[in-house]
Motif scaffolding. Structure first.
Motif, PDB file in Angstrom:
ATOM      1  N   UNK A 151       0.810  -1.221   0.000  1.00  0.00           N
ATOM      2  CA  UNK A 151       0.000   0.000   0.000  1.00  0.00           C
ATOM      3  C   UNK A 151       0.840   1.266   0.000  1.00  0.00           C
ATOM      4  N   UNK A 152       1.843   1.340   0.868  1.00  0.00           N
ATOM      5  CA  UNK A 152       2.565   2.603   1.033  1.00  0.00           C
ATOM      6  C   UNK A 152       3.380   2.997  -0.195  1.00  0.00           C
ATOM      7  N   UNK A 153       4.135   2.101  -0.820  1.00  0.00           N
ATOM      8  CA  UNK A 153       4.815   2.517  -2.059  1.00  0.00           C
ATOM      9  C   UNK A 153       3.841   2.933  -3.156  1.00  0.00           C
ATOM     10  N   UNK A 154       2.684   2.265  -3.246  1.00  0.00           N
ATOM     11  CA  UNK A 154       1.684   2.660  -4.250  1.00  0.00           C
ATOM     12  C   UNK A 154       1.127   4.039  -3.922  1.00  0.00           C
ATOM     13  N   UNK A 155       0.727   4.239  -2.688  1.00  0.00           N
ATOM     14  CA  UNK A 155       0.131   5.510  -2.285  1.00  0.00           C
ATOM     15  C   UNK A 155       1.083   6.684  -2.482  1.00  0.00           C
ATOM     16  N   UNK A 156       2.324   6.525  -2.052  1.00  0.00           N
ATOM     17  CA  UNK A 156       3.261   7.646  -2.111  1.00  0.00           C
ATOM     18  C   UNK A 156       3.740   7.931  -3.528  1.00  0.00           C
ATOM     19  N   UNK A 157       3.488   7.004  -4.451  1.00  0.00           N
ATOM     20  CA  UNK A 157       3.769   7.286  -5.865  1.00  0.00           C
ATOM     21  C   UNK A 157       2.795   8.302  -6.440  1.00  0.00           C
ATOM     22  N   UNK A 158       1.732   8.595  -5.725  1.00  0.00           N
ATOM     23  CA  UNK A 158       0.690   9.497  -6.225  1.00  0.00           C
ATOM     24  C   UNK A 158       0.388  10.576  -5.201  1.00  0.00           C
ATOM     25  N   UNK A 292       5.631  -0.009  10.573  1.00  0.00           N
ATOM     26  CA  UNK A 292       6.921   0.085   9.904  1.00  0.00           C
ATOM     27  C   UNK A 292       7.118  -1.032   8.892  1.00  0.00           C
ATOM     28  N   UNK A 293       6.645  -2.228   9.194  1.00  0.00           N
ATOM     29  CA  UNK A 293       6.839  -3.394   8.330  1.00  0.00           C
ATOM     30  C   UNK A 293       5.539  -3.804   7.632  1.00  0.00           C
ATOM     31  N   UNK A 294       4.712  -2.842   7.267  1.00  0.00           N
ATOM     32  CA  UNK A 294       3.425  -3.135   6.626  1.00  0.00           C
ATOM     33  C   UNK A 294       3.613  -3.453   5.145  1.00  0.00           C
ATOM     34  N   UNK A 295       4.290  -4.565   4.858  1.00  0.00           N
ATOM     35  CA  UNK A 295       4.559  -5.015   3.486  1.00  0.00           C
ATOM     36  C   UNK A 295       4.276  -6.513   3.403  1.00  0.00           C
ATOM     37  N   UNK A 350       5.288   5.067  11.345  1.00  0.00           N
ATOM     38  CA  UNK A 350       4.596   5.011  10.064  1.00  0.00           C
ATOM     39  C   UNK A 350       5.578   4.601   8.979  1.00  0.00           C
ATOM     40  N   UNK A 351       5.100   3.803   8.042  1.00  0.00           N
ATOM     41  CA  UNK A 351       5.948   3.392   6.921  1.00  0.00           C
ATOM     42  C   UNK A 351       6.242   4.548   5.981  1.00  0.00           C
ATOM     43  N   UNK A 352       5.459   5.614   6.032  1.00  0.00           N
ATOM     44  CA  UNK A 352       5.653   6.712   5.075  1.00  0.00           C
ATOM     45  C   UNK A 352       6.977   7.425   5.306  1.00  0.00           C
ATOM     46  N   UNK A 353       7.422   7.551   6.542  1.00  0.00           N
ATOM     47  CA  UNK A 353       8.695   8.220   6.793  1.00  0.00           C
ATOM     48  C   UNK A 353       9.863   7.240   6.764  1.00  0.00           C
ATOM     49  N   UNK A 354       9.595   5.999   6.426  1.00  0.00           N
ATOM     50  CA  UNK A 354      10.645   4.972   6.389  1.00  0.00           C
ATOM     51  C   UNK A 354      10.667   4.274   5.036  1.00  0.00           C
TER      52      UNK A 354
END
Length: 547
Positions: A151-158, A292-295, A350-354
């Motif tokens: 989710x986080x890599x997809x979300x932050x791409x946009x 942090x490890x939400x992958x 949060x995974x967004x800052x990591x």
């Protein structure tokens, strides 16, 4: 090494006649490579599709994005060198890139999210190259799939935030480093790493952790080389990295950090290690089993426990055969944690800052999953079927993400309400002048962004006396926003201004409910005013009065 066993006789052995028994036939090996490539294509295509779909759905700009966008609107290139408004922290090259896009392409969602989209898609392909150079194909394929659908890599791409660049720039440093460790005679990988260092560090603050990791991980292998050119490239890499960090981070980033810390006091406290060492083990477990490890999926309160177990299995596997790679994967965690100890960068939360840790997490989880399959499944056929099950599960996760974005094309309902309100208001006012009267100190960020971006006829005024009207104005609309703790004053039914007398024709209220905080936007009063025929026109510039 296993490859040496397959290639021929080991030192001290008397025969290598058993080696061919472990080798697959050329046809079987070719079919296996073709299968890996097909699955890799499917996973990459799914990852690109998720990012493109979310991008094309044009999610409304949400709070933190709006804060960055308002800085782009209010500042020029030099102005972005100063601490940002709204307690924002962003690297200079990211800000300048977005400023250029804003000036050239405008402020639409598609324009401002173009650079993060390119970074997000580029990260997918860079990571696939990294993974297949670092670990066995099954582990690389699983790791690539995890990154593709998370989710986080997809979300932050946009998003108009630098998080997609944190991932991309970390991969820009890790990929040539891994390739050089594999092929130390090919100095072009060191040259590429040296050239990439200033770009990466100027575009991403946490890339400093990755740059430090690369330097420490390559040092033992560099120390064994007697090649002066290799030493020169390695020294130049460290010099450029140090200059970039010192010039940009310590000069500009430190001022941003100080401004953010003063404005958000207490917000980040839970994301730093506890001062009581007795609480540290429990805190570390909570952090690493959490967001942090939400992958490829996970969350707080132990939601990422499975990913944590897979990462631990991956660590155990690499510790036995690839300690150089393990050092490269774990050192970013150590450096980030050390920065958290001194209060300079949050760890976990949060995974967004990591996002700079995402390559390590996905590669360790993929390696762990592949290792467990090899331990639990006796035959190659069973291992392959187990791998297919995991790959299929990743595809399901990606498909669910696609459907979720289609069903809910916004991050929060408040952001969607804010954009819808502005566009509906502008459509219904028919191009007549709009005055935002006595705006509160802080509007809901996405509401302010869309009002200022799309409301070309909207003028901000402090009071009725400041209304920018002239003798030709026959009607105008007035907006007044109420925050959660501030009721609105009652407007007079007639306003006698310097350019004529205007009467209140209609008034209505809209409940917005944007945000839970005391200073967030609660509602909006919209009123329509029309000039009174034959009304008194005051000559001069005195203050307007009521009836």
């Amino acid at each position: 090494m296993p490859l040496q066993l397959l290639q021929g006789r080991r030192k001290g052995s008397t025969s290598c006649s058993l080696a061919p028994a472990f080798l697959p036939s050329p046809a079987r090996a070719a079919r296996r490579r073709t299968t890996w490539k097909r699955w890799l294509f499917v996973l990459l295509a799914l990852g690109v599709a998720q990012r493109l779909l979310r991008y094309l759905l044009r999610f409304p700009v949400w709070g933190d994005e709006a804060f960055v966008c308002l800085n782009l609107m209010d500042r020029d290139y030099l102005g972005l060198l100063r601490p940002l408004r709204f307690d924002q922290v962003a690297p200079l090259l990211f800000l300048w890139g977005e400023e250029a896009v804003y000036r050239i392409l405008g402020g639409s969602e598609l324009a401002l999210r173009l650079l993060p989209l390119l970074a997000g898609i580029g990260s997918l392909f860079l990571f696939a190259r990294l993974a297949f150079a670092a670990v066995r194909p099954s582990a690389a394929l699983l790791a690539t799939g995890i990154l593709a659908v998370s989710y986080y890599p997809v979300r932050h791409s946009c998003e108009v935030k630098p998080y997609a660049f944190d991932l991309f720039q970390s991969l820009l440093l890790l990929t040539p480093a891994v390739h050089w460790l594999r092929y130390p005679d090919r100095r072009r990988y060191l040259a590429l790493l040296t050239a990439a260092a200033p770009l990466a560090l100027a575009s991403s603050y946490p890339a400093a952790f990755t740059a430090g990791t690369v330097s420490l991980a390559l040092l033992p292998a560099i120390g064994q080389r007697r090649d002066k050119k290799t030493w020169l490239l390695f020294g130049l890499y460290n010099l450029l990295a140090g200059i970039t960090v010192g010039g940009l981070f310590l000069g500009i980033g430190q001022a941003q950090h100080a401004s953010m810390t003063a404005g958000c006091r207490g917000y980040w406290d839970a994301w730093f290690p506890p001062t009581d060492l007795r609480e540290l083990p429990g805190w570390l477990l909570t952090v690493h089993a959490g967001n942090l490890l939400a992958y490829p999926a996970g969350g707080r309160d132990g939601g990422s426990a499975i990913t944590l177990l897979l990462c631990l299995a991956g660590i155990a596997s690499l510790a036995l055969r690839r300690r150089d790679l393990l050092l490269l994967m774990l050192t970013p965690f150590v450096l980030t944690f050390l920065a958290a100890l001194v209060g300079k960068y949050p760890y976990g939360g949060s995974a967004r800052i990591a996002q700079h840790l995402a390559p390590s997490i996905c590669l360790l989880a993929g390696t762990g999953a592949s290792t467990l399959l090899r331990r639990l499944c006796r035959s190659p056929g069973q291992r392959w079927r187990g791998c297919l099950v995991l790959l299929s599960l990743l595809i399901v996760i990606g498909a669910v993400g696609l459907l979720h974005d289609i069903r809910k094309p916004y991050k929060t309902e408040g952001d969607e309400r804010a954009r819808h309100f502005v566009r509906t208001l502008l459509a219904r006012t028919g191009g007549k002048p709009i005055v935002l009267l006595d705006a509160p100190p802080r509007l809901y960020p996405s509401l302010e962004w869309y009002l200022r971006l799309e409301g070309g006829d909207v003028t901000w005024a402090g009071s009725l006396a400041d209304l920018p009207l002239d003798g030709a104005t026959q009607t105008f609309w007035c907006l007044r926003f109420r925050t959660n703790d501030a009721p609105l004053d009652v407007l007079p039914p007639v306003w006698n201004g310097p350019h004529g007398v205007f009467a209140l024709r209609a008034r209505t209220g809209f409940l917005l409910g944007l945000g839970p905080e005391r200073d967030d936007t609660h509602s909006c009063e919209v009123s329509q005013w029309a000039r009174l025929a034959g009304g008194e026109i005051r000559r001069g510039g005195g203050k307007g009065t009521g009836p």
